[in-house]
Design a protein around this motif. Sequence first.
Motif, PDB file in Angstrom:
ATOM      1  N   ASP A  97      -3.901   3.462 -15.165  1.00 44.15           N
ATOM      2  CA  ASP A  97      -3.517   4.627 -14.379  1.00 44.15           C
ATOM      3  C   ASP A  97      -3.970   4.528 -12.935  1.00 44.15           C
ATOM      4  N   TYR A  98      -4.815   3.567 -12.712  1.00 41.93           N
ATOM      5  CA  TYR A  98      -5.551   3.605 -11.466  1.00 41.93           C
ATOM      6  C   TYR A  98      -5.076   2.531 -10.514  1.00 41.93           C
ATOM      7  N   PRO A  99      -4.590   2.933  -9.328  1.00 43.81           N
ATOM      8  CA  PRO A  99      -4.171   1.933  -8.343  1.00 43.81           C
ATOM      9  C   PRO A  99      -5.389   1.182  -7.818  1.00 43.81           C
ATOM     10  N   VAL A 100      -5.231  -0.098  -7.641  1.00 42.26           N
ATOM     11  CA  VAL A 100      -6.369  -0.891  -7.155  1.00 42.26           C
ATOM     12  C   VAL A 100      -6.620  -0.532  -5.694  1.00 42.26           C
ATOM     13  N   PRO A 101      -7.858  -0.200  -5.371  1.00 38.81           N
ATOM     14  CA  PRO A 101      -8.150   0.183  -3.982  1.00 38.81           C
ATOM     15  C   PRO A 101      -8.250  -1.033  -3.073  1.00 38.81           C
ATOM     16  N   VAL A 131     -10.321   3.581   2.660  1.00 40.45           N
ATOM     17  CA  VAL A 131      -9.916   3.006   1.382  1.00 40.45           C
ATOM     18  C   VAL A 131      -8.507   3.467   1.108  1.00 40.45           C
ATOM     19  N   TYR A 132      -7.649   2.474   0.890  1.00 42.25           N
ATOM     20  CA  TYR A 132      -6.262   2.790   0.529  1.00 42.25           C
ATOM     21  C   TYR A 132      -6.027   2.308  -0.885  1.00 42.25           C
ATOM     22  N   PHE A 133      -4.855   2.707  -1.402  1.00 42.81           N
ATOM     23  CA  PHE A 133      -4.564   2.301  -2.772  1.00 42.81           C
ATOM     24  C   PHE A 133      -3.299   1.483  -2.820  1.00 42.81           C
ATOM     25  N   SER A 134      -3.389   0.414  -3.564  1.00 41.70           N
ATOM     26  CA  SER A 134      -2.282  -0.530  -3.647  1.00 41.70           C
ATOM     27  C   SER A 134      -1.239  -0.026  -4.631  1.00 41.70           C
ATOM     28  N   ILE A 164       0.856  -1.183   0.000  1.00 43.94           N
ATOM     29  CA  ILE A 164       0.000   0.000   0.000  1.00 43.94           C
ATOM     30  C   ILE A 164       0.894   1.236   0.000  1.00 43.94           C
ATOM     31  N   THR A 165       0.476   2.236  -0.750  1.00 43.08           N
ATOM     32  CA  THR A 165       1.354   3.395  -0.906  1.00 43.08           C
ATOM     33  C   THR A 165       1.172   4.430   0.198  1.00 43.08           C
ATOM     34  N   ASP A 166       0.513   4.062   1.261  1.00 46.56           N
ATOM     35  CA  ASP A 166       0.365   4.963   2.400  1.00 46.56           C
ATOM     36  C   ASP A 166       0.752   4.214   3.669  1.00 46.56           C
TER      37      ASP A 166
END
Length: 880
Positions: A115-119, A103-106, A88-90
């Motif tokens: 373009d879209y990180p999988v949540p 909701v975080y983004f992978s 996870i990028t956070d």
Amino acid sequence: MRVRDLIIWACLSALVLFAPAVQASVSVVDLLSSSPDFTLLVRVLQRSGLIPVLNMGRNITFFAPTNEVLSKVPPSVDLPTLLEYLIITDPIVSTEMEDDYRVYFSHLRSPSSSDYPVPIKVKHVQAQPGEPSDGTGKRLVVGSANVVRHDWIADNGVIQVVDSLVEIPDTLCHALSRLANGPGVMQFFAQLFVQHPWICILLAESEDTATVLLPTNAAFTHFSPIELNYLVSTAGHDDRLKLIGEHFMYSPLYRQNDTTGEGNDYPLLSGNMLHAAATEDGKIRFNNEVDTIETDILFQNGVMHTLPSLIVPWTYFAFTPLKYLYGIGAVKFAEELIFHKYRPTLVDAQILQTIFAPIDSDGSDSPSSEKTLGYHFVDYPITELLPGVIPSRLQPSSMNWYHQRIKVTTQGGATYVNGAARVLRDPVVIGNTAIVPIDRPLEMPPKMSLAAGTVVGGSTMMEFMRNLDIFNEPDLRGWTVFFPNDAAWSALGSVTKYFKKKPEMARQLLLSLMITQPLYSVDFTTEITDYETAFGSRIGLKTGKDAKKLSFVSTVTQAEDDVELADTDLLFESGVIHVLGSVPIPEYIEITPRQLLDAEGIYVFVDLLEATELHTDVLADDSQYVILAPVDAALNFEKITTATLNLATQLGLHILRRRNLRSGRFIDGESAFDSLVPGISITVLEAEGQGPDSEDQILSIYNRPANSWRFEPVRILSKGMTSSGAEIYVVDTVMPMSALVVADGRSWWQRHGVLIALGAAAGIIVISMVSLGWFWIIYQGGRNWNHNRSFANNVKSIVQFRNGLSGSNGLGHTLLSSDDSDSDSNDADDEDEEDAASAVGEGTPFLRQASGTLGSRVTGDEETDEEAEEAEHVEMRGGR
Ligand SMILES: *[C@@H]1O[C@H](CO)[C@@H](O)[C@H](O)[C@H]1NC(C)=O
Ligand SMILES: *[C@@H]1O[C@H](CO)[C@@H](O)[C@H](O)[C@H]1NC(C)=O
């Protein structure tokens, strides 16, 4: 000094504590490598090239599965992708997490949307006793995996150890098509959605992301099944798309997008704006009124929220009769209507109307001509369909611009329209329009000849109409046709024969039974209403309390003629037929004795009446006699000619007069009728098994002064009644002159019966001789009246009559009898009766029918005579 020392100590301490960290940083991979629990993980990470990702990442979180978890993973699983999803990028530190979930983004990019990180959804939940917690009583849950060791902090991120892998979510469109196929509370909207696959195609092509607001099935309970049907139908395309547009937006909208709690506005696919605000209790509130049920359901390329109701109100769809036609499955019909420019009446729910809508079915054609389409409309809404006739919108020239009707009937619990089309359900109401779904198009009422052909017992009338060319009558447009059935015509007897012989009179009668405007059973009221007949005359009509009866009322004399309505409201192309159980003959059609005798081919009898001058009275147009007219053959057989002796007496036996107004019809046998021969009266005895209108009844002839009776085989072949009330019966034999001497015959039987009872054996010879003597005398008498046959017949018929009484059929035999009680009948009575008869005139009904009584024809009443007759009648019945 002490303060300075203290500061120095503090600085030194800080140096000692943080120096190693600053100098040699410990990464996530370092931590994992230092533990024997993750040897497998590190190896897989190396092989999948994920080590650099974990090393280079800053402020990352890695949900790390242990060796134990990885060792159980089947080889088919794409482990590198699953592991990347867990990066996870956070930074997620359980002890610092404030929300219940987030909701975080992978690090993983969606295959569908690069373009879209999988949540990924991380929940921060209360730990139960015994469950691994972060030390503050809380624990993390990520997808389906539980964090078993919290907040293992490295220099470039945090490790949360998990007990399983987490599945990568589906794409939005896959998820929706799965929902559409399977049963479930979100199925209906998903079904609407997948009917527009281009939305998903566009989404995939543009590698875009989206939000779907998904109303559950419960959100559609405001809609009727017909409206829902419409929404999923081909015709519902535009409304369906509008509905989807109100529940779809490009770019993902999560609850956490509202950071202030004030909410934000976002553009929907429809172009309208959606206001979304996070609520205190973890939901999103849309447009300040709809709260989500389930919030932030994540997908690779977007997010879904379920709703208990639609974002838009029901009125948003503005349902119209047209949409309802589609909804009930009357698509062909609706399209036919639109083709024929009916759209304005279909798109305005305010129009008062009823539409009979044939639903689509294989094989049956929808109505194609504009004319028949109009026949499916009624200009008012029908909310309850009851049997009867309903005016359609159609006003064809064939109906003289009157509204053509639609006939509703019920049979076996089902309702039918115009006979064939079955009503499928109660009327469906939308606005001011009612729609009645039927299983096939309505057929226009048929041509008159076809409609008339369906009348049960209508062959006589059909023959009349064909012969008189009534079916092709050019003026016959929008008429009411009263249609007497076969029973009605046969009850008229000779009168019907007369009409068959005289087409111009039949035409007059038939036209006088037609009204020049359409009248339906609902139009008949208890008030007399005047109408114009096709003949040009006027007639009053009214019903009684019993709607099965219709009274024909003379506009001249006000006389009423009650007629049974055998059937009503048979629609045809240019009018309506009502079937009558009798024939109401108008006053201006006069039926005379001569006409009936002529119709029956009675010529000899008429000639004889003229020869004896009896005709001036008996055959007068206003005659009220009962005439027993023997057929020509019978008179010829008996050789009765103008030369016959006592011809007037012979004929007089055939002419009867009723004694008073209660006499009824001769054929009813209610009373005796006096013949013109003084002392001889005749009545009808009811034959066993014979109805009062049968032509095969037994005649009973009384010889009153002689107290005698006898039978003769006389058969009534036909009967008819004139306008003035004369009754004419065609009989197959001549009334026997022997009736005049039959008294002697009876005395003979009596006397010799007594003698036999005395038992004088020798007397038998005497009796024989005396009998022979009597026979001789009678024989002579019979010959004198030129009537040899009658005595022999007399003896035979007594025997046959007795047989008849003991069970056999006494049909067709004549009974002659006398009656003591009435033996004082005299000529004075007869004169009174003639006075009574001659007073008749005002009481003559305007219309007659064969089943009517004669009561009203005699105005006078003879008390004494009536009593005498009643007494006589009682005795007669008792004697039988
Ligand atoms: C890591 O997070 C902290 C606070 O959360 C922030 O100050 C720091 O700049 C972040 N580092 C990187 C490299 O993003
Ligand atoms: C909500 O926030 C995410 C980032 O957290 C962003 O990608 C997305 O575009 C936002 N949604 C909308 C509708 O603005």
